[in-house]
Design a protein around this motif. Structure first.
Motif, mmCIF file in Angstrom:
data_model
loop_
_atom_site.group_PDB
_atom_site.id
_atom_site.type_symbol
_atom_site.label_atom_id
_atom_site.label_comp_id
_atom_site.label_asym_id
_atom_site.label_seq_id
_atom_site.Cartn_x
_atom_site.Cartn_y
_atom_site.Cartn_z
ATOM 1 N N GLY A 8 1.138 -0.939 -0.085
ATOM 2 C CA GLY A 8 0.471 0.057 -0.039
ATOM 3 C C GLY A 8 1.004 1.112 -0.089
ATOM 4 N N SER A 9 -0.234 2.545 0.142
ATOM 5 C CA SER A 9 1.194 3.706 -0.297
ATOM 6 C C SER A 9 1.528 3.619 0.932
ATOM 7 C CB SER A 9 -0.199 4.915 -0.679
ATOM 8 O OG SER A 9 -1.300 4.103 -2.046
ATOM 9 N N ASN A 10 0.980 4.124 2.093
ATOM 10 C CA ASN A 10 1.343 4.506 3.611
ATOM 11 C C ASN A 10 3.086 3.590 3.599
ATOM 12 O OD1 ASN A 10 -0.269 6.400 4.437
ATOM 13 N ND2 ASN A 10 -1.596 4.688 5.107
ATOM 14 N N SER A 47 0.320 -0.112 -5.066
ATOM 15 C CA SER A 47 0.092 1.418 -5.618
ATOM 16 C C SER A 47 1.102 2.376 -4.806
ATOM 17 C CB SER A 47 -1.035 1.443 -3.779
ATOM 18 O OG SER A 47 -1.727 0.435 -3.691
ATOM 19 N N GLY A 48 0.791 3.302 -4.885
ATOM 20 C CA GLY A 48 2.651 4.161 -4.297
ATOM 21 C C GLY A 48 2.584 5.416 -5.624
ATOM 22 N N ALA A 49 1.725 5.087 -7.187
ATOM 23 C CA ALA A 49 1.940 5.845 -8.148
ATOM 24 C C ALA A 49 1.295 7.785 -6.975
ATOM 25 C CB ALA A 49 0.340 5.280 -8.996
ATOM 26 N N TYR A 50 0.628 7.322 -6.853
ATOM 27 C CA TYR A 50 0.114 8.718 -6.547
ATOM 28 C C TYR A 50 0.991 10.195 -5.550
ATOM 29 C CZ TYR A 50 -2.723 12.884 -4.750
ATOM 30 O OH TYR A 50 -3.813 14.371 -4.096
ATOM 31 N N VAL A 51 1.360 8.559 -4.268
ATOM 32 C CA VAL A 51 2.214 9.285 -3.746
ATOM 33 C C VAL A 51 3.689 9.828 -4.603
ATOM 34 C CG1 VAL A 51 4.415 8.317 -1.954
ATOM 35 C CG2 VAL A 51 1.420 8.422 -1.146
ATOM 36 N N ILE A 129 1.304 -5.240 -10.637
ATOM 37 C CA ILE A 129 0.389 -4.416 -11.650
ATOM 38 C C ILE A 129 -0.272 -2.851 -10.518
ATOM 39 C CG2 ILE A 129 -2.224 -5.004 -11.569
ATOM 40 C CD1 ILE A 129 -1.485 -7.678 -11.148
ATOM 41 N N ASN A 130 -0.574 -2.021 -10.939
ATOM 42 C CA ASN A 130 -1.916 -1.278 -10.233
ATOM 43 C C ASN A 130 -2.952 -0.566 -11.132
ATOM 44 O OD1 ASN A 130 -1.728 0.729 -8.518
ATOM 45 N ND2 ASN A 130 -0.449 2.496 -9.031
ATOM 46 N N GLU A 131 -4.063 0.123 -10.747
ATOM 47 C CA GLU A 131 -5.304 0.185 -10.959
ATOM 48 C C GLU A 131 -4.512 1.265 -12.330
ATOM 49 O OE1 GLU A 131 -8.608 0.962 -8.908
ATOM 50 O OE2 GLU A 131 -10.175 1.222 -10.994
ATOM 51 N N ASN A 132 -4.961 1.771 -13.610
ATOM 52 C CA ASN A 132 -5.060 2.516 -14.917
ATOM 53 C C ASN A 132 -5.376 4.067 -13.793
ATOM 54 O OD1 ASN A 132 -4.375 4.020 -16.350
ATOM 55 N ND2 ASN A 132 -5.308 2.388 -18.216
ATOM 56 N N ASP A 133 -5.182 3.877 -12.895
ATOM 57 C CA ASP A 133 -5.487 6.094 -12.438
ATOM 58 C C ASP A 133 -5.926 6.586 -13.380
ATOM 59 O OD1 ASP A 133 -5.349 5.160 -9.426
ATOM 60 O OD2 ASP A 133 -3.888 4.746 -9.856
ATOM 61 N N THR A 134 -5.391 7.185 -14.535
ATOM 62 C CA THR A 134 -5.676 7.906 -15.444
ATOM 63 C C THR A 134 -6.993 7.952 -16.292
ATOM 64 O OG1 THR A 134 -3.190 7.413 -16.032
ATOM 65 C CG2 THR A 134 -4.821 9.367 -17.124
ATOM 66 N N GLY A 143 -11.060 0.951 -7.533
ATOM 67 C CA GLY A 143 -11.380 1.945 -6.251
ATOM 68 C C GLY A 143 -10.059 1.837 -5.209
ATOM 69 N N ASP A 144 -9.433 0.484 -5.152
ATOM 70 C CA ASP A 144 -8.662 0.162 -3.604
ATOM 71 C C ASP A 144 -7.962 -1.657 -4.103
ATOM 72 O OD1 ASP A 144 -9.527 -1.822 -2.584
ATOM 73 O OD2 ASP A 144 -11.199 -1.115 -2.538
ATOM 74 N N ASN A 145 -6.400 -0.858 -4.158
ATOM 75 C CA ASN A 145 -5.877 -1.982 -4.469
ATOM 76 C C ASN A 145 -5.929 -3.435 -3.427
ATOM 77 O OD1 ASN A 145 -5.181 -0.616 -7.176
ATOM 78 N ND2 ASN A 145 -2.877 -0.299 -6.504
ATOM 79 N N ASP A 146 -6.468 -3.430 -2.443
ATOM 80 C CA ASP A 146 -6.626 -4.648 -1.649
ATOM 81 C C ASP A 146 -7.573 -5.019 -2.531
ATOM 82 O OD1 ASP A 146 -5.323 -3.082 0.090
ATOM 83 O OD2 ASP A 146 -7.136 -2.381 0.907
ATOM 84 N N TRP A 195 -3.099 8.009 2.005
ATOM 85 C CA TRP A 195 -2.165 8.115 1.129
ATOM 86 C C TRP A 195 -3.584 7.236 0.408
ATOM 87 C CZ3 TRP A 195 -0.046 12.119 -0.706
ATOM 88 C CH2 TRP A 195 1.127 12.722 0.225
ATOM 89 N N GLY A 196 -4.042 6.481 0.592
ATOM 90 C CA GLY A 196 -4.412 4.736 -0.256
ATOM 91 C C GLY A 196 -5.486 5.334 -0.353
ATOM 92 N N GLN A 197 -6.282 4.341 -1.072
ATOM 93 C CA GLN A 197 -8.147 4.009 -0.900
ATOM 94 C C GLN A 197 -8.293 3.392 -0.287
ATOM 95 O OE1 GLN A 197 -9.616 6.084 -2.961
ATOM 96 N NE2 GLN A 197 -7.583 6.760 -3.404
ATOM 97 N N GLY A 198 -7.751 2.244 0.529
ATOM 98 C CA GLY A 198 -8.181 1.111 0.907
ATOM 99 C C GLY A 198 -8.152 1.429 2.539
ATOM 100 N N GLY A 199 -8.683 0.565 2.974
ATOM 101 C CA GLY A 199 -7.716 0.751 4.773
ATOM 102 C C GLY A 199 -8.690 -1.042 5.249
HETATM 103 N N1 GLU Z 1 -3.580 3.539 -7.441
HETATM 104 C C1 GLU Z 1 -3.232 4.035 -6.758
HETATM 105 C C2 GLU Z 1 -1.850 4.996 -6.536
HETATM 106 O O1 GLU Z 1 -0.915 4.247 -6.957
HETATM 107 C C3 GLU Z 1 -3.823 3.933 -5.204
HETATM 108 C C4 GLU Z 1 -4.853 2.683 -4.896
HETATM 109 C C5 GLU Z 1 -4.964 1.999 -3.197
HETATM 110 O O2 GLU Z 1 -3.813 3.587 -2.771
HETATM 111 O O3 GLU Z 1 -5.011 1.374 -3.050
HETATM 112 O O4 GLU Z 1 -1.329 5.288 -5.866
#
Ligand code: GLU
Length: 358
Positions: A8-10, A47-51, A129-134, A143-146, A195-199
């Motif tokens: 995850g992003s954190n 995750s981590g693209a945004y961060v 693998i990541n979500e194609n956020d764009t 929605g979230d990578n979990d 930072w991330g979408q999950g929890g």
């Molecule tokens: N795809 C988002 C990213 O790479 C993260 C999604 C998530 O935090 O679950 O920043």
């Protein structure tokens, strides 16, 4: 062993709190490399693209979605650069798969992802693998990578899904760590990741989704030294979600990945037949809800309970005409002969609600 690791992003955030932690990535890649060197297959969901994008540009925290998507587009490159360098030190190539919800709902696209992953495994290349956020707007976002990682684990019928997070696992209401997840234990309420979408909720749902189809899941602290290696070797770290009986890959997709396009309400006789592992016939259909086509996934519902998910042989229009009729009358009504079954037993998976828990 086939292992899906989600980070995850954190965890990927560096100590300054802006940008990615390259040392953490190197350590993670070393653990994964050791596993693959020993004959395991590892798929990384990162995750981590945004961060990462935020760390590079150091702009004001953006509110608007297109700016966030732009930061993901920028950060994804940097993220992959870090992975490529770290795996490169272990003489490994990496590959990037960016996916959205649609890619999992559509069986053909889903199978394409699976086949690509099989070929990557043959090449000995690490898939990241990541979500194609764009391109992912709300309607087509996982929605979230979990959740994404759970779909990947089901799609590849992995042996284990390791969800790495920045806490020690799932906690009971009294604050103690739950080592083996139990549905009935009241849980400690926890905040979602900054930072991330999950929890914790998305992690539990993801872990339950995979354990339902025969994949062990572990939610663990990714900062524990060698967490991935130790979990893969069977050490009890974090919270484990023991697997239930294994389900065939296609059924797992029908039941836990593909989004249903509509509902078919059935009578008591059909319910009994389905729970006994038989097909759904037109005679047992009371009514349909929603617009669906042949080949779509649907929910099979008895009164208010979803008892199964299935792939339908008939569209909602056709099914409205042949509901409650004998199979022998289908041709007369539709003007062409069709399938005997609305959903064949091979394309039906019983949902836990119907059995009172899987
Ligand atoms: N795809 C988002 C990213 O790479 C993260 C999604 C998530 O935090 O679950 O920043």
């Amino acid at each position: 062993m086939k292992i899906v690791v989600k980070v995850g992003s954190n965890l990927l955030l560096n100590k300054r709190g802006i940008g990615i932690d390259v040392d953490y990535i190197r350590d993670l890649c070393n653990q994964i490399s050791t596993l693959t060197d020993n004959g395991n297959e590892v798929i990384l969901v990162s995750s981590g693209a945004y961060v990462s994008g935020y760390g590079l540009l150091k702009v004001k925290y953006p509110q608007d979605i297109s700016k966030k998507q732009a930061l993901c587009a920028i950060g994804q490159v940097e993220l992959m650069k870090a992975y490529s360098t770290a795996f490169g030190e272990r003489k490994k190539y990496v590959s990037q798969l960016l996916v959205t919800r649609d890619d999992f709902d559509n069986r053909k696209r889903f199978l394409n992802i699976r086949n690509t992953l099989i070929s990557l495994a043959e090449f000995g290349v690490i898939p990241i693998i990541n979500e194609n956020d764009t391109v992912a707007t709300d309607e087509i976002r996982v929605g979230d990578n979990d959740t994404l990682a759970s779909y990947v684990a089901i799609g590849t019928m992995a042996d284990i899904l390791i969800l790495l997070t920045s806490v020690n696992g799932v906690f009971a209401e009294d604050g103690s760590l739950i080592s083996v997840y139990d549905e009935h234990l009241p849980l400690l309420a926890m905040e979602n990741s900054h930072w991330g979408q999950g929890g914790v909720k998305t992690k539990i749902a993801a872990a339950k989704r995979v354990s339902n189809v025969g994949i062990t899941a572990v939610v663990a602290n990714g900062r524990i030294p060698n967490a991935v290696l130790r979990i893969a070797h069977g050490e009890k770290i974090g919270t484990i979600f023991p697997k239930s009986t294994t389900v065939r890959a296609k059924k797992a997709w029908i039941g836990f990945v593909a989004k249903p396009s509509g509902k078919i309400f059935v009578d008591k006789g059909a319910r009994t037949a389905i729970l006994q592992g038989k097909s759904l016939l037109p005679i047992g259909v009371i009514r349909v809800e929603g617009n669906f086509f042949q080949g779509d996934t649907v929910e099979i519902t008895f009164k208010d309970t979803v008892i199964a998910h299935g792939i339908t042989n008939y569209s909602s229009d056709e099914l409205s005409k042949i509901r409650g009729v004998y199979t022998s009358d289908i041709e007369k009504i539709l003007g062409h002969s069709g399938y005997e079954e609305v959903c064949h037993a091979d394309n039906l998976i019983i949902k836990c609600e119907a059995k009172g828990g899987f």
